[in-house]
Design an enzyme around this catalytic site. Structure first.
Site, PDB file in Angstrom:
ATOM      1  N   ARG A  71      -4.609  11.571  -3.161  1.00  0.00           N
ATOM      2  CA  ARG A  71      -4.591  10.427  -4.080  1.00  0.00           C
ATOM      3  C   ARG A  71      -4.161   9.144  -3.353  1.00  0.00           C
ATOM      4  O   ARG A  71      -4.974   8.247  -3.128  1.00  0.00           O
ATOM      5  CB  ARG A  71      -3.670  10.749  -5.268  1.00  0.00           C
ATOM      6  CG  ARG A  71      -3.815   9.811  -6.446  1.00  0.00           C
ATOM      7  CD  ARG A  71      -3.063   8.496  -6.301  1.00  0.00           C
ATOM      8  NE  ARG A  71      -1.634   8.659  -6.081  1.00  0.00           N
ATOM      9  CZ  ARG A  71      -0.826   7.652  -5.763  1.00  0.00           C
ATOM     10  NH1 ARG A  71      -1.296   6.428  -5.615  1.00  0.00           N
ATOM     11  NH2 ARG A  71       0.463   7.868  -5.541  1.00  0.00           N
ATOM     12  N   ASP A  72      -2.907   9.055  -2.928  1.00  0.00           N
ATOM     13  CA  ASP A  72      -2.418   7.819  -2.309  1.00  0.00           C
ATOM     14  C   ASP A  72      -3.145   7.587  -0.983  1.00  0.00           C
ATOM     15  O   ASP A  72      -3.463   6.441  -0.614  1.00  0.00           O
ATOM     16  CB  ASP A  72      -0.909   7.925  -2.061  1.00  0.00           C
ATOM     17  CG  ASP A  72      -0.200   6.581  -2.075  1.00  0.00           C
ATOM     18  OD1 ASP A  72      -0.843   5.566  -1.781  1.00  0.00           O
ATOM     19  OD2 ASP A  72       1.008   6.546  -2.362  1.00  0.00           O
ATOM     20  N   HIS A  82       9.601   8.185  -2.692  1.00  0.00           N
ATOM     21  CA  HIS A  82       8.210   7.968  -2.281  1.00  0.00           C
ATOM     22  C   HIS A  82       8.212   6.785  -1.306  1.00  0.00           C
ATOM     23  O   HIS A  82       8.209   5.626  -1.730  1.00  0.00           O
ATOM     24  CB  HIS A  82       7.400   7.659  -3.546  1.00  0.00           C
ATOM     25  CG  HIS A  82       5.948   7.370  -3.343  1.00  0.00           C
ATOM     26  ND1 HIS A  82       4.947   8.266  -3.645  1.00  0.00           N
ATOM     27  CD2 HIS A  82       5.298   6.263  -2.904  1.00  0.00           C
ATOM     28  CE1 HIS A  82       3.771   7.727  -3.402  1.00  0.00           C
ATOM     29  NE2 HIS A  82       3.955   6.496  -2.939  1.00  0.00           N
ATOM     30  N   HIS A 121       6.660   4.586   1.800  1.00  0.00           N
ATOM     31  CA  HIS A 121       5.608   4.202   2.745  1.00  0.00           C
ATOM     32  C   HIS A 121       6.302   3.826   4.043  1.00  0.00           C
ATOM     33  O   HIS A 121       7.488   3.470   4.057  1.00  0.00           O
ATOM     34  CB  HIS A 121       4.757   3.063   2.157  1.00  0.00           C
ATOM     35  CG  HIS A 121       3.847   3.552   1.057  1.00  0.00           C
ATOM     36  ND1 HIS A 121       2.512   3.780   1.256  1.00  0.00           N
ATOM     37  CD2 HIS A 121       4.104   3.902  -0.228  1.00  0.00           C
ATOM     38  CE1 HIS A 121       1.968   4.230   0.125  1.00  0.00           C
ATOM     39  NE2 HIS A 121       2.914   4.319  -0.791  1.00  0.00           N
ATOM     40  N   CYS A 135      -1.651   1.072  -1.038  1.00  0.00           N
ATOM     41  CA  CYS A 135      -2.111   0.697  -2.372  1.00  0.00           C
ATOM     42  C   CYS A 135      -3.070  -0.474  -2.251  1.00  0.00           C
ATOM     43  O   CYS A 135      -2.714  -1.507  -1.686  1.00  0.00           O
ATOM     44  CB  CYS A 135      -0.919   0.324  -3.251  1.00  0.00           C
ATOM     45  SG  CYS A 135      -1.439  -0.198  -4.887  1.00  0.00           S
ATOM     46  N   ASN A 145       1.781   6.428   3.787  1.00  0.00           N
ATOM     47  CA  ASN A 145       3.001   7.099   3.322  1.00  0.00           C
ATOM     48  C   ASN A 145       3.701   7.787   4.482  1.00  0.00           C
ATOM     49  O   ASN A 145       3.100   8.035   5.536  1.00  0.00           O
ATOM     50  CB  ASN A 145       2.631   8.196   2.312  1.00  0.00           C
ATOM     51  CG  ASN A 145       2.140   7.640   1.003  1.00  0.00           C
ATOM     52  OD1 ASN A 145       0.997   7.222   0.878  1.00  0.00           O
ATOM     53  ND2 ASN A 145       3.006   7.634   0.020  1.00  0.00           N
TER      54      ASN A 145
HETATM   55  P1  HMG Z   1      -7.993  -3.320 -17.780  1.00  0.00           P
HETATM   56  O1  HMG Z   1      -9.168  -4.013 -17.185  1.00  0.00           O
HETATM   57  O2  HMG Z   1      -6.881  -4.166 -18.344  1.00  0.00           O
HETATM   58  O3  HMG Z   1      -8.491  -2.267 -18.860  1.00  0.00           O
HETATM   59  O4  HMG Z   1      -7.400  -2.372 -16.645  1.00  0.00           O
HETATM   60  P2  HMG Z   1      -8.646  -2.428 -20.432  1.00  0.00           P
HETATM   61  O5  HMG Z   1      -7.596  -1.613 -21.091  1.00  0.00           O
HETATM   62  O6  HMG Z   1      -8.730  -3.897 -20.796  1.00  0.00           O
HETATM   63  O7  HMG Z   1     -10.087  -1.780 -20.666  1.00  0.00           O
HETATM   64  C1  HMG Z   1     -11.267  -2.414 -20.167  1.00  0.00           C
HETATM   65  C2  HMG Z   1     -12.409  -1.407 -20.087  1.00  0.00           C
HETATM   66  O8  HMG Z   1     -12.091  -0.433 -19.083  1.00  0.00           O
HETATM   67  C3  HMG Z   1     -12.649  -0.616 -21.365  1.00  0.00           C
HETATM   68  O9  HMG Z   1     -14.069  -0.364 -21.424  1.00  0.00           O
HETATM   69  C4  HMG Z   1     -11.943   0.675 -21.143  1.00  0.00           C
HETATM   70  O10 HMG Z   1     -12.476   1.782 -21.857  1.00  0.00           O
HETATM   71  C5  HMG Z   1     -12.157   0.875 -19.648  1.00  0.00           C
HETATM   72  P3  HMG Z   1     -15.009  -1.159 -22.493  1.00  0.00           P
HETATM   73  O11 HMG Z   1     -14.410  -0.846 -23.837  1.00  0.00           O
HETATM   74  O12 HMG Z   1     -14.840  -2.612 -22.126  1.00  0.00           O
HETATM   75  O13 HMG Z   1     -16.348  -0.584 -22.205  1.00  0.00           O
HETATM   76  N1  HMG Z   1     -11.061   1.665 -19.100  1.00  0.00           N
HETATM   77  C6  HMG Z   1     -11.202   2.809 -18.401  1.00  0.00           C
HETATM   78  N2  HMG Z   1     -12.276   3.515 -18.001  1.00  0.00           N
HETATM   79  C7  HMG Z   1     -12.046   4.665 -17.341  1.00  0.00           C
HETATM   80  N3  HMG Z   1     -10.812   5.141 -17.042  1.00  0.00           N
HETATM   81  C8  HMG Z   1      -9.723   4.449 -17.421  1.00  0.00           C
HETATM   82  C9  HMG Z   1      -9.898   3.239 -18.114  1.00  0.00           C
HETATM   83  N4  HMG Z   1      -9.023   2.330 -18.610  1.00  0.00           N
HETATM   84  C10 HMG Z   1      -9.747   1.391 -19.209  1.00  0.00           C
HETATM   85  N5  HMG Z   1      -8.491   4.934 -17.148  1.00  0.00           N
HETATM   86  C11 HMG Z   1      -6.127  -0.449 -15.940  1.00  0.00           C
HETATM   87  C12 HMG Z   1      -6.173  -1.664 -16.868  1.00  0.00           C
HETATM   88  C13 HMG Z   1      -4.718   0.114 -16.021  1.00  0.00           C
HETATM   89  C14 HMG Z   1      -7.124   0.568 -16.436  1.00  0.00           C
HETATM   90  C15 HMG Z   1      -6.477  -0.898 -14.497  1.00  0.00           C
HETATM   91  O14 HMG Z   1      -5.608  -1.937 -14.145  1.00  0.00           O
HETATM   92  C16 HMG Z   1      -6.358   0.215 -13.490  1.00  0.00           C
HETATM   93  O15 HMG Z   1      -7.146   1.139 -13.502  1.00  0.00           O
HETATM   94  N6  HMG Z   1      -5.360   0.136 -12.573  1.00  0.00           N
HETATM   95  C17 HMG Z   1      -5.122   1.169 -11.594  1.00  0.00           C
HETATM   96  C18 HMG Z   1      -4.704   0.600 -10.255  1.00  0.00           C
HETATM   97  C19 HMG Z   1      -4.387   1.721  -9.303  1.00  0.00           C
HETATM   98  O16 HMG Z   1      -4.854   2.824  -9.432  1.00  0.00           O
HETATM   99  N7  HMG Z   1      -3.549   1.408  -8.263  1.00  0.00           N
HETATM  100  C20 HMG Z   1      -3.165   2.380  -7.283  1.00  0.00           C
HETATM  101  C21 HMG Z   1      -2.223   3.433  -7.791  1.00  0.00           C
HETATM  102  S1  HMG Z   1      -0.525   2.866  -7.933  1.00  0.00           S
HETATM  103  C22 HMG Z   1       0.143   3.176  -6.351  1.00  0.00           C
HETATM  104  O17 HMG Z   1      -0.569   3.452  -5.427  1.00  0.00           O
HETATM  105  C23 HMG Z   1       1.649   3.151  -6.186  1.00  0.00           C
HETATM  106  C24 HMG Z   1       2.267   4.561  -6.069  1.00  0.00           C
HETATM  107  O18 HMG Z   1       1.729   5.268  -4.976  1.00  0.00           O
HETATM  108  C25 HMG Z   1       3.792   4.462  -5.932  1.00  0.00           C
HETATM  109  C26 HMG Z   1       4.249   3.510  -4.821  1.00  0.00           C
HETATM  110  O19 HMG Z   1       3.732   3.571  -3.682  1.00  0.00           O
HETATM  111  O20 HMG Z   1       5.184   2.732  -5.124  1.00  0.00           O
HETATM  112  C27 HMG Z   1       1.996   5.385  -7.342  1.00  0.00           C
HETATM  113 MG    MG Z   2       2.319   5.020  -2.895  1.00  0.00          MG
END
Ligand code: HMG
Ligand code: MG
Length: 310
Positions: free
Chosen positions: A30-31, A219, A221, A252, A261
């Protein structure tokens, strides 16, 4: 002669103050893969997951059910879950940001999810398109429904130490966000140093600011090469779940300056040397990371993988 044949790392009995056993929460699929430029074929991801389980990892974060346009590298989450060989005794958690993601995860047969909050306003906005407060409104129904379905829910807090836009992060802010996730019903809280800037003293301060370390995981990095010493500081304070990524992949896409990481091999080398059990076969794991590095077309950033597999 390879150092493994010389019996290295030298084992000493586990010094006081360390857990006897550490659970490694493997985040490579994933990450690690969310941050690759190229989209990795699903067959390669599936082999990666299966090799990780074969190397003895029992918690492997498989993918994310986030918006496919936000993280195209993991847009194949359904296909991946459909092809996954679930092994007995192995958990395959996935990231879920909202109810749409939960619907998709439930339909794919997922039993363990993780929500991911931000400790800072700017990163909540950049990573989730929500304000700091709005993120809780997004997560609350996810946790309630997931728990009602009998799923286990982990909560991440990102940017726990430093944020590329806001600078140093106040531990009180991290505790406030983390406490809200625990109160919602998360069983565990993983404290993320998303951009890899923390040092061991900060880790001690943050962990000490929580009423108990019992629900905490870490966690790190490794941007500034501090991930191992930060991990050791956390272990000495009673943490026994550590996130890491095979081969040291990771980062990220929504946090500039986030690099890989803590490498799982580097962690296992340390823990093997300390006599702390992980259940992981370091040679099988290093083979896996060397194999994946071949598929990605560049050497593994892990020092231990490079030392063992050149
Ligand atoms: P948004 O654009 O605000 O979504 O994104 P929305 O709620 O306004 O919805 C817009 C449209 O997207 C809608 O479709 C939803 O159905 C669709 P429409 O009605 O317009 O046809 N939609 C989706 N479709 C599929 N799957 C979904 C989904 N959600 C909405 N889940 C959202 C908001 C949260 C979805 C977006 O910002 C997002 O996906 N963000 C994820 C970013 C990400 O994955 N970042 C990396 C992971 S975090 C990380 O790495 C840190 C970590 O490792 C810890 C650390 O290191 O500290 C965990
Ligand atoms: Mg991370």
């Amino acid at each position: 002669m390879p150092v493994r044949e010389l019996g290295l790392p030298v084992r000493v009995s586990s010094p006081g103050g360390l857990p006897e056993r550490v659970t490694i929460w493997e985040v490579g699929p994933r990450d690690g893969l969310q941050n690759e430029q190229a989209v990795i074929p699903v067959e390669v991801k599936l082999e990666f997951l299966d090799r990780l389980a074969g190397a003895g990892l029992t918690t492997i974060e498989a993918t994310s059910f986030v918006h496919p346009k936000w993280v195209p590298q993991l847009a194949d989450a359904e296909e991946l879950l459909a092809g996954l060989r679930f092994r007995d005794g192995v958990r395959y958690p996935v990231l879920v940001p909202n109810e749409r993601g939960l619907d998709r995860a439930l339909a794919a047969g997922v039993r363990h999810i993780a929500i991911f909050a931000s400790a800072t306003e700017t990163f909540a906005n950049r990573n989730l398109n929500r304000t700091l407060d709005e993120q809780f409104a997004m997560f609350d129904p996810v946790v309630t429904r997931a728990r009602a379905e009998g799923l286990d829910v982990r909560g991440y807090v990102s940017m726990c130490f430093g944020d590329p836009w806001e600078g140093a992060v106040d531990p009180a802010q991290v505790v406030a966000v983390g406490t809200r996730l625990l109160d919602m019903g998360c069983s565990q809280l993983s404290l993320g140093d998303t951009i890899g800037v923390a040092t061991a003293g900060q880790v001690e301060s943050l962990l000490g600011a929580f009423p108990s370390v019992e629900p905490l995981a870490v966690h790190f990095h490794d941007t500034y090469g501090q991930a191992l010493s930060n991990t050791l500081a956390a272990l000495r304070l009673g943490v026994s779940t550590v996130d890491s990524s095979a081969g040291g992949l990771g980062g990220c896409p929504y946090a500039e300056s986030a690099t890989g990481n803590l490498a799982t091999e580097d962690l296992v080398w340390l823990l093997d040397g300390l006599g702390v059990r992980t259940g992981v076969d370091l040679d099988a794991l290093a083979d896996t990371s060397a194999w994946l590095a071949g598929k990605l077309g560049r050497p593994s950033p892990s020092r231990v993988v490079r030392a063992l597999r050149g």
